[in-house]
Design a protein around this motif. Structure first.
Motif, PDB file in Angstrom:
ATOM      1  N   ASP A   1       0.841  -1.202   0.000  1.00 55.90           N
ATOM      2  CA  ASP A   1       0.000   0.000   0.000  1.00 55.90           C
ATOM      3  C   ASP A   1       0.877   1.252   0.000  1.00 55.90           C
ATOM      4  N   PHE A   2       0.408   2.256  -0.730  1.00 55.91           N
ATOM      5  CA  PHE A   2       1.008   3.585  -0.698  1.00 55.91           C
ATOM      6  C   PHE A   2      -0.123   4.607  -0.594  1.00 55.91           C
ATOM      7  N   GLY A   3       0.094   5.650   0.199  1.00 53.22           N
ATOM      8  CA  GLY A   3      -0.927   6.670   0.356  1.00 53.22           C
ATOM      9  C   GLY A   3      -0.335   8.054   0.509  1.00 53.22           C
ATOM     10  N   ALA A   4      -1.105   9.061   0.122  1.00 50.33           N
ATOM     11  CA  ALA A   4      -0.720  10.462   0.283  1.00 50.33           C
ATOM     12  C   ALA A   4      -1.953  11.245   0.704  1.00 50.33           C
ATOM     13  N   GLU A   5      -1.805  12.121   1.727  1.00 55.48           N
ATOM     14  CA  GLU A   5      -2.933  12.863   2.279  1.00 55.48           C
ATOM     15  C   GLU A   5      -2.510  14.291   2.582  1.00 55.48           C
ATOM     16  N   TRP A   6      -3.346  15.215   2.226  1.00 46.05           N
ATOM     17  CA  TRP A   6      -3.126  16.632   2.546  1.00 46.05           C
ATOM     18  C   TRP A   6      -4.306  17.115   3.380  1.00 46.05           C
ATOM     19  N   TYR A   7      -4.037  17.443   4.653  1.00 44.73           N
ATOM     20  CA  TYR A   7      -5.060  17.936   5.565  1.00 44.73           C
ATOM     21  C   TYR A   7      -4.963  19.463   5.591  1.00 44.73           C
ATOM     22  N   PHE A   8      -5.682  20.106   4.716  1.00 39.89           N
ATOM     23  CA  PHE A   8      -5.540  21.546   4.560  1.00 39.89           C
ATOM     24  C   PHE A   8      -6.439  22.334   5.504  1.00 39.89           C
ATOM     25  N   SER A   9      -7.302  21.646   6.265  1.00 40.88           N
ATOM     26  CA  SER A   9      -8.100  22.297   7.301  1.00 40.88           C
ATOM     27  C   SER A   9      -8.579  21.218   8.260  1.00 40.88           C
ATOM     28  N   ARG A  10      -9.298  21.637   9.311  1.00 40.13           N
ATOM     29  CA  ARG A  10      -9.767  20.667  10.297  1.00 40.13           C
ATOM     30  C   ARG A  10     -10.690  19.631   9.684  1.00 40.13           C
ATOM     31  N   ASP A  11     -11.448  20.016   8.679  1.00 40.82           N
ATOM     32  CA  ASP A  11     -12.353  19.068   8.036  1.00 40.82           C
ATOM     33  C   ASP A  11     -12.094  18.993   6.534  1.00 40.82           C
ATOM     34  N   GLY A  12     -10.870  19.329   6.119  1.00 38.12           N
ATOM     35  CA  GLY A  12     -10.539  19.301   4.707  1.00 38.12           C
ATOM     36  C   GLY A  12      -9.431  18.303   4.411  1.00 38.12           C
ATOM     37  N   LEU A  13      -9.617  17.522   3.365  1.00 37.96           N
ATOM     38  CA  LEU A  13      -8.654  16.479   3.006  1.00 37.96           C
ATOM     39  C   LEU A  13      -8.680  16.236   1.508  1.00 37.96           C
ATOM     40  N   ILE A  14      -7.495  16.040   0.954  1.00 38.93           N
ATOM     41  CA  ILE A  14      -7.336  15.468  -0.379  1.00 38.93           C
ATOM     42  C   ILE A  14      -6.364  14.307  -0.230  1.00 38.93           C
ATOM     43  N   GLY A  15      -6.754  13.127  -0.670  1.00 40.24           N
ATOM     44  CA  GLY A  15      -5.907  11.963  -0.475  1.00 40.24           C
ATOM     45  C   GLY A  15      -6.043  10.943  -1.577  1.00 40.24           C
ATOM     46  N   ALA A  16      -5.045  10.071  -1.657  1.00 43.99           N
ATOM     47  CA  ALA A  16      -5.056   8.986  -2.639  1.00 43.99           C
ATOM     48  C   ALA A  16      -4.313   7.795  -2.070  1.00 43.99           C
ATOM     49  N   ASN A  17      -4.800   6.606  -2.363  1.00 42.14           N
ATOM     50  CA  ASN A  17      -4.142   5.353  -1.966  1.00 42.14           C
ATOM     51  C   ASN A  17      -4.006   4.459  -3.183  1.00 42.14           C
ATOM     52  N   VAL A  18      -2.886   3.767  -3.264  1.00 41.26           N
ATOM     53  CA  VAL A  18      -2.667   2.747  -4.281  1.00 41.26           C
ATOM     54  C   VAL A  18      -2.375   1.438  -3.557  1.00 41.26           C
ATOM     55  N   PHE A  19      -2.992   0.361  -3.978  1.00 36.88           N
ATOM     56  CA  PHE A  19      -2.771  -0.911  -3.291  1.00 36.88           C
ATOM     57  C   PHE A  19      -2.676  -2.064  -4.284  1.00 36.88           C
ATOM     58  N   HIS A  20      -2.003  -3.116  -3.830  1.00 34.71           N
ATOM     59  CA  HIS A  20      -1.865  -4.331  -4.632  1.00 34.71           C
ATOM     60  C   HIS A  20      -1.911  -5.528  -3.699  1.00 34.71           C
ATOM     61  N   LYS A  21      -2.718  -6.524  -4.076  1.00 40.74           N
ATOM     62  CA  LYS A  21      -2.831  -7.757  -3.308  1.00 40.74           C
ATOM     63  C   LYS A  21      -2.520  -8.942  -4.206  1.00 40.74           C
ATOM     64  N   ALA A  22      -1.543  -9.753  -3.780  1.00 45.80           N
ATOM     65  CA  ALA A  22      -1.221 -10.995  -4.479  1.00 45.80           C
ATOM     66  C   ALA A  22      -1.723 -12.142  -3.613  1.00 45.80           C
ATOM     67  N   ILE A  23      -2.772 -12.799  -4.056  1.00 45.67           N
ATOM     68  CA  ILE A  23      -3.471 -13.805  -3.255  1.00 45.67           C
ATOM     69  C   ILE A  23      -3.043 -15.203  -3.689  1.00 45.67           C
ATOM     70  N   SER A  24      -2.710 -16.027  -2.715  1.00 42.72           N
ATOM     71  CA  SER A  24      -2.338 -17.422  -2.980  1.00 42.72           C
ATOM     72  C   SER A  24      -3.365 -18.342  -2.327  1.00 42.72           C
ATOM     73  N   GLY A  25      -3.575 -19.499  -2.962  1.00 43.11           N
ATOM     74  CA  GLY A  25      -4.495 -20.477  -2.406  1.00 43.11           C
ATOM     75  C   GLY A  25      -5.942 -20.043  -2.444  1.00 43.11           C
ATOM     76  N   PHE A  26      -6.275 -19.136  -3.358  1.00 46.21           N
ATOM     77  CA  PHE A  26      -7.648 -18.652  -3.475  1.00 46.21           C
ATOM     78  C   PHE A  26      -8.584 -19.841  -3.672  1.00 46.21           C
ATOM     79  N   ILE A  27      -9.702 -19.826  -2.951  1.00 48.66           N
ATOM     80  CA  ILE A  27     -10.624 -20.956  -3.008  1.00 48.66           C
ATOM     81  C   ILE A  27     -11.500 -20.859  -4.248  1.00 48.66           C
ATOM     82  N   ASP A  28     -11.357 -21.831  -5.091  1.00 50.61           N
ATOM     83  CA  ASP A  28     -12.128 -21.918  -6.328  1.00 50.61           C
ATOM     84  C   ASP A  28     -13.330 -22.835  -6.085  1.00 50.61           C
ATOM     85  N   THR A  29     -14.237 -22.835  -7.028  1.00 55.22           N
ATOM     86  CA  THR A  29     -15.397 -23.726  -6.982  1.00 55.22           C
ATOM     87  C   THR A  29     -15.389 -24.581  -8.235  1.00 55.22           C
TER      88      THR A  29
END
Length: 903
Positions: free
Chosen positions: A688-716
């Motif tokens: 995961d990577f994230g960036a956040e700018w809190y420009f006021s008490r109730d103000g935010l601009i943010g972004a997250n990037v994530f990657h999941k590599a799953i093993s043993g996923f249950i198939d049907t």
């Protein structure tokens, strides 16, 4: 009814606009002026209401070690939404899993289904109720269903998207921590809050009560007690135009053989009309006692209780294409799909399900926070959680016949039209002539699910006055047991008895209002009257003449009954470093799990030499789960984040059962499922990577990037085997092909996504807009998987994953009056990989608009108004990767109004 709904919308809109205009024109309220004076004097500004909730949520998010989001109560006993899952869907990366009536049931996080998110209530794992499927049956997963506990019982929710060793394992996608109000979080002295609301359902045309009360006493943070209750009576209404799963006509063409191109083309298995009417009563309560006998010791005891009583009527009038069909006429085939045709020998049925649910949830825990000196904190916790659900499930089925009692007369036709399947018959409109529908079968399936977990854990923290801020380590033991018991009896027409002998639908039916906008369906449909049916078929407490009670289901019941025991021991260690503006937390968690899956093996099921043998399978597995997060305040109010973790999710408890269940209509076959006690957990390596700018008490601009590599996923996997079972109409044993599904390990998958969020008041545009604001987020998620089958639909998106989703809230809040419109939208997703006969089902893109407003008459009294699903959005489902219409559901529009008091 429609006019009344429009009046409510127009009235609420006019009220909101007039108040907004008057308040905005004033620009600055008395409350704002008071806050300005406090700010000048350097005192803390306390903001309440929706804006206050946003500020507190941002503070939690900003101070978190990893990537997380939070929702907090607007005020004591007042959560932003009436359903916790409805609030959670406002968080980026969260989408909602809804019931057949449109209510939020559970959540999907970062493209993974509800079972991949661990939910904890006051530090204890939330046990499951075994629900699932359209009728709330056939579940057994680990997901937490939120509808039993009202949002008024909670003070906050935190969604952790990155993992740390101190967090309980089990949430491959993330962890949701729910907390109930505690006295030491309240002001000194006595506090009280209560609300009474009327809940108007437009389709049901009913007003139901909903209420809550919370009382708290805090004796100067030395002793405190908080108790809350919440109750609601709710009527849910939904109607559905159904096509069902689509598969090759050759599966049904056991009569006069059709041409090969027709046999290869796809047809729907259950064209029809379905209605859902649910009456539900919920009651919940919490109790917390806290004591601080010294500066070094704090004792907390938490209790949570929830009860749900539900009565669901699920009615389906259909023309099932299930076997014995001749070659159709007037066939139109487009792209391998029969888009219209006429069929003979199609079953035409009225099937009414009555499902009664009695669900009870409770948990109790005790924890101690002991600080023997200024460096050490020791926190032991012991708790127990239980959730038990008892259901009765009765299906009354009647089948159309001609005057001589011969089943399946006339010609059934259907035609695809956009998202709709238009159905017609030359012999019925499903709204008249109930006497022509003769008795088919009464199936009774009482079942019970119980999920319990005992937890004992201890956490220790040693703080340092150096770059090494603290070290945490601890251990956790849990003992979880999942039990399911299923029974079945059938009332069937005796062999050799004429179809006209048992009572028909004629004197035991009602008409049910039916409405799906855009369809050509009738305004009413036939439905079984339960009381009249019981009187007619059990006149002296015994089955009526011409029928018999088939109870020889010992093998079938045993194969669907199981018990899963799961004992887990976990230990962890983690360290936190504060290096100026850089904060780093890392460590390792180790878990060892011992499982026992008990059930029954059945040989020669339904036969006179049937043999039931107990089966018990043991398995053990261990995992190391490393995790690390970094938070860097690279500039004033700008935070960069990074994280790595390994997470796991254990298989659904029901999937581990050594059991087999199946059923069929006639010799054309049916469907079934097989458990797999050898399933192993699946793991994910997360970045995961994230960036956040809190420009006021109730103000935010943010972004997250994530990657999941799953093993043993249950198939049907799916396979077809012949089985012997009783024919539905008369109980005669027949043999036919059963399409089984079974879970297996082995598939690898990858999920990659990006999340954007922004929120702010609009005062930076113009001072007059300072009381206006918005909250917006957008998520893009994609997946790839190594499924063996060519063209597997899950390779384009795992179940529950919407590539695109977004939420937008526009609000006004001046401290006295607040109003907001909230819109949540998600892209098409794979709802179920293996629906009827193993065919995948998709849910099309869906968006819902809600409105909420509050007006504070004074500091103690306020009035509230809410409207849910303002635009009357419909749910559209599709079958196969070609997205052929599966069904269109009409969802209710609801209005809530009432008052609130606090002091």
């Amino acid at each position: 009814m429609v006019t009344r709904g429009r009046f409510l919308i127009v009235s609420s809109g006019a009220l909101a606009l007039s108040l907004l205009a008057s308040q905005a024109h004033a620009q600055t309220t008395a409350a704002d002026k008071a806050q300005s004076v406090e700010a000048a004097e350097g005192e803390e500004i306390v903001v309440t209401g929706f804006r206050g909730s946003l500020e507190r949520s941002l503070e939690i998010k900003r101070n978190a070690s990893g990537i997380s989001d939070a929702i907090t109560a607007e005020d004591i006993g007042k959560f932003p939404d009436l359903n916790i899952s409805e609030s959670l869907q406002r968080i980026p990366g969260v989408t909602l899993d809804r019931t057949s009536t449109g209510e939020g049931r559970a959540i999907n996080l970062r493209g993974l289904g509800p079972e991949f998110t661990l939910v904890e209530v006051n530090g204890l794992t939330g046990t499951s109720n075994g629900s699932g499927g359209r009728f709330g049956l056939g579940g057994g997963g680990r997901e937490f269903n939120f509808e039993i506990l009202a949002s008024e019982l909670f003070s906050g929710a935190v969604v952790s998207k990155t993992n740390l060793p101190e967090l309980t394992e089990g949430g491959l996608a993330g962890t949701v921590e729910l907390n109930t109000p505690r006295p030491f979080d309240q002001k000194d002295g006595l506090s009280f809050a209560g609300s009474i609301l009327g809940n108007y359902s437009e389709l049901a045309d009913k007003v139901n009560p909903r209420g809550s009360a919370l009382i708290s006493y805090n004796a100067n943070d030395m002793f405190g007690i908080t108790a809350s209750v919440a109750f609601a009576d709710t009527d849910f209404t939904s109607d559905l135009i159904s096509a069902g799963s689509w598969r090759a006509f050759s599966n049904y063409n056991t009569g006069t053989r059709a041409p090969d191109n027709v046999r290869a083309a796809l047809t729907p298995n259950v064209p029809g009309l379905a209605s859902f009417r649910e009456s539900r009563q919920t009651f919940g309560s919490t109790l917390t006692v806290q004591a601080r006998p010294s500066d070094k010791v704090e004792i907390t005891v938490d209790g949570v209780y929830g009860k749900l009583d539900g009565n669901l009527l699920a009615n389906r009038n259909d023309a099932a294409l299930e076997g014995g069909l001749d070659s159709p006429t007037k066939v139109v085939i487009e792209n391998g799909v029969i888009t219209s045709a006429d069929f003979t020998k199609a079953q035409q049925r009225v099937g009414t399900n009555f499902i009664d649910t009695d669900e009870e949830f409770y948990q109790v825990s005790g924890s101690l926070k002991w600080q023997p000196d200024e460096n050490w904190t020791i926190t032991p916790l012991v708790g127990y959680s239980s959730r038990k659900t008892d259901r009765t499930w009765d299906l009354w089925s009647f089948r159309l016949a001609d005057g001589a009692g011969n089943f399946d007369p006339g010609t059934v036709s259907y035609k695809l039209r956009g998202d709709f399947l238009d159905l017609s018959s030359t012999t019925t409109d499903f709204a008249s002539n109930p006497q022509a529908f003769l008795f088919n079968v009464l199936v009774r399936r009482p079942n019970s699910d119980k999920d319990t977990e005992f937890t004992a854990k201890i956490d220790l923290m040693r703080e340092f006055d150096s770059a090494l801020s603290n070290v945490k380590f601890g251990a956790r033991f849990s003992d979880r047991t999942k039990d399911r018991a299923l029974a079945q009896t059938r009332i069937q027409r005796s062999a050799g008895v004429a179809t006209t002998v048992p009572p028909s639908l004629g004197n035991i039916s009602n008409l049910l209002d039916f409405q799906v906008r855009g369809s050509k369906a009738p305004g009413q449909t036939l439905v079984v009257n339960r009381d009249a049916a019981m009187a007619a078929f059990f006149p002296n407490g015994q089955p009526v003449n011409g029928t018999f009670n088939r109870t020889a289901f010992a093998g079938s019941d045993a194969s669907a009954t199981f018990s899963i025991s799961e004992k887990t021991l976990a230990a962890y260690a983690q360290a936190e470093f504060d290096l100026g503006d850089l904060n780093v937390v890392g460590g390792l968690r180790y878990i060892r799990t011992e499982q026992n899956s008990s059930g029954f093996s059945v040989a020669n099921v339904f036969a006179v030499n049937e043999q039931v043998t107990p089966v018990s399978v043991d398995s053990t597995y261990s995992f190391f789960l490393p995790a690390m997060t970094a938070r860097w305040e690279v500039a004033a109010d700008v935070v960069l984040r990074a994280g790595y973790s390994r997470t796991l999710t254990r298989p659904d408890l029901a999937s581990l059962a050594p059991s087999e269940s199946f059923g069929g209509i006639d010799a054309s076959g049916g469907r079934g499922s097989v458990g797999n006690p050898d399933l192993q957990p699946f793991t994910a390596d997360n970045i995961d990577f994230g960036a956040e700018w809190y420009f006021s008490r109730d103000g935010l601009i943010g972004a997250n990037v994530f990657h999941k590599a799953i093993s043993g996923f249950i198939d049907t996997t799916s396979f077809v085997e012949n089985r012997t079972f009783p024919r539905q109409a008369d109980g005669v044993l027949v043999t036919g092909p059963i399409t089984f599904t079974q879970p297996i390990n082995g598939v690898s998958a990858k999920i990659t996504g990006i999340e954007f969020t922004a929120q702010s008041r609009l005062g930076f545009i113009a001072p007059a807009l300072d009381n206006f604001g918005f909250v917006a987020n957008y998520s893009y998620t994609k997946s790839s998987a190594d499924f063996g089958a060519v063209g597997d639909v899950r390779s384009q998106g795992l179940p529950g994953l919407s590539k695109n989703s977004y939420n937008l809230t526009a609000y006004y809040d001046d401290g006295r009056f607040d109003a907001r419109f909230s819109y949540a939208w998600r892209d098409r997703y794979l709802a179920q990989f293996s629906d009827d006969f193993g065919i995948p089902r998709f849910t099309d893109s869906f968006g819902q608009l809600d409105f909420s407003s509050n007006y504070n008459i004074n500091d103690s009294f306020s009035v509230q108004f809410q409207a849910l699903n303002l635009t009357r959005a419909q749910t559209i489902n599709q079958s196969t990767g070609a997205y052929i219409p599966y069904g269109v559901s009409e969802l209710d529009r609801r209005f809530l109004f009432g008052g609130r008091v606090k002091f």
